[in-house]
Design a protein around this motif. Structure first.
Motif: not given
Length: 405
Positions: A25-30, A322-333, A366-373, A376-379
């Protein structure tokens, strides 16, 4: 703390099926959010480039007060080109500049006379400022030929209304700088097709001819400035304001082409709403998964409480999961979205609009700042939406939890 993190990571890895569903879910969404933002960035850059390099120029210089009275096309708010143009060209980052005169008048052929809005440009210097402008002209156009002094360019609508074709003769009529009506014979050197909103009865006139018609020898009402890339327009405009002083006003393309800025604002609003919707769905999925985890691990939670683990530690355990799942899913997405955007950016997407000869090249980025944001929001969002399931887990009574109730 590190022990808590190790336990949380082990629990994430242990419940593979549930973890994979949440990660998906996080991967697809991000991934979708990053890809959409990258495509929109490319679209907006293409819009700005086409406007700045095809019509307005990245920056415009006028006499103080001109833009407040622009609808009246005031010829008295003019200046000597030789006093201003060298200063503009001396500004670092400016690669081209061209004098212009905007005025209103009439174009006449025989019995047909129509009011028109005219822009007088230097056919040679203008090429450096708006290199895409020439592509609005139909094949066979001779407006930008060296030495053109009496050839004008008409929009198709205007040419059709007065019944003239390329090579035909006409007359330009306009009040000069002193208010007296003046006229000059001209020939039609080009027809142009404008696809932007606004007035369609437009005429482009060689600057020398307009200066003669309007009794403005050596003078102009506008300096259009070319800047590459166009994103530097604000910085160049600030430098020109300091260089030219308070007697002049400097505006960027966004001040002049208001419809483009408004379009971009609407686009940003829509994509932000879509992003919020995706985030809500992602985080509800996280909350649901963590709640199911609490239900399935009730006895485990009871055992932990029975051996003395504090309620705060149990709450923190589920939040960290949850934070770990968010970080991994957000990073992969995010990484996948970045890969898609980079691939499309290298190839580019070129297409055209009906009736327009200017190619529309869309280069996603894509701007690196947006990607990082967004990662971070997903996590953090995953951790936030896990608070209720984590709180519920921490409130269980040891005896009931051990009994599986």
């Amino acid at each position: 703390m590190w022990t808590l993190i190790r336990i949380a990571l082990r629990n994430v890895a242990r419940n593979r099926r549930r973890t994979l569903i949440t990660l998906a879910a996080l991967f697809v969404g991000v991934g979708v959010m990053v890809s959409m933002r990258g495509l929109l960035n490319g679209l907006q850059r293409a819009l700005v480039t086409n406007v700045a390099e095809g019509q307005t120029g990245a920056v415009q210089v006028h006499k103080k007060g001109y833009m407040e009275n622009v609808l009246a096309t005031p010829l008295t708010l003019d200046f000597v080109v030789a006093d201003v143009l060298p200063k503009v060209l001396a500004e670092p980052g400016v690669h081209a500049a061209a004098a212009r005169i905007n005025f209103a008048g009439m174009v006449s052929t025989g019995d047909e006379t129509l009011f028109m809005a005219a822009m007088a440009i230097d056919p040679v210097a203008e090429r450096g400022v708006t290199p895409l402008r020439e592509q609005t002209l139909e094949p066979g156009a001779r407006f930008f030929e060296s030495g053109n002094r009496d050839g004008i360019a008409l929009t198709f609508d205007l040419a059709r209304s007065i019944g003239v074709k390329i090579g035909g003769e006409a007359s330009l009529l306009s009040p000069d700088r002193d208010g007296a009506l003046s006229g000059e014979p001209v020939r039609v050197a080009a027809l142009m097709n404008l696809t932007v909103p606004g007035e369609k009865k437009i005429v482009m006139v060689p600057l020398a001819l307009a200066q003669k018609l309007l009794k403005m020898d050596g003078r102009a009402t506008e300096i259009a400035v070319g800047v590459t890339p166009v994103e530097k327009a604000d910085a160049i405009a600030a430098g020109l304001r300091r260089r030219l002083g308070p007697d002049y006003e400097v505006h960027t393309w966004s001040d002049v082409a208001m419809f483009v800025r408004q379009t971009m604002q609407r686009q940003n609003f829509v994509i932000t709403m879509i992003a919020y919707a995706f985030m809500l769905l992602m985080f509800l999925g996280v909350a649901n998964t963590m709640l199911m985890s609490v239900i399935e691990r009730t006895r485990e939670i009871g055992t932990m409480m029975a051996v003395g683990v504090k309620r705060s530690k149990i709450l923190a355990l589920f939040v960290v999961e949850a934070l770990a799942i968010g970080a991994v899913g957000g990073t992969l997405g995010g990484a996948t979205g970045l890969a898609v955007v980079s691939l499309l950016g290298r190839r580019g997407l070129s297409f055209g609009f009906p009736g327009s000869r200017i190619p529309f090249l869309l280069t996603p980025f894509i701007a690196p700042l947006y990607l990082g944001q967004i990662i971070l929001v997903a996590t953090l969002g995953a951790g936030l939406f896990a608070l209720y399931p984590a709180f519920r887990a921490s409130r269980l009574r040891p005896v009931q939890a051990l009994a599986g109730q």
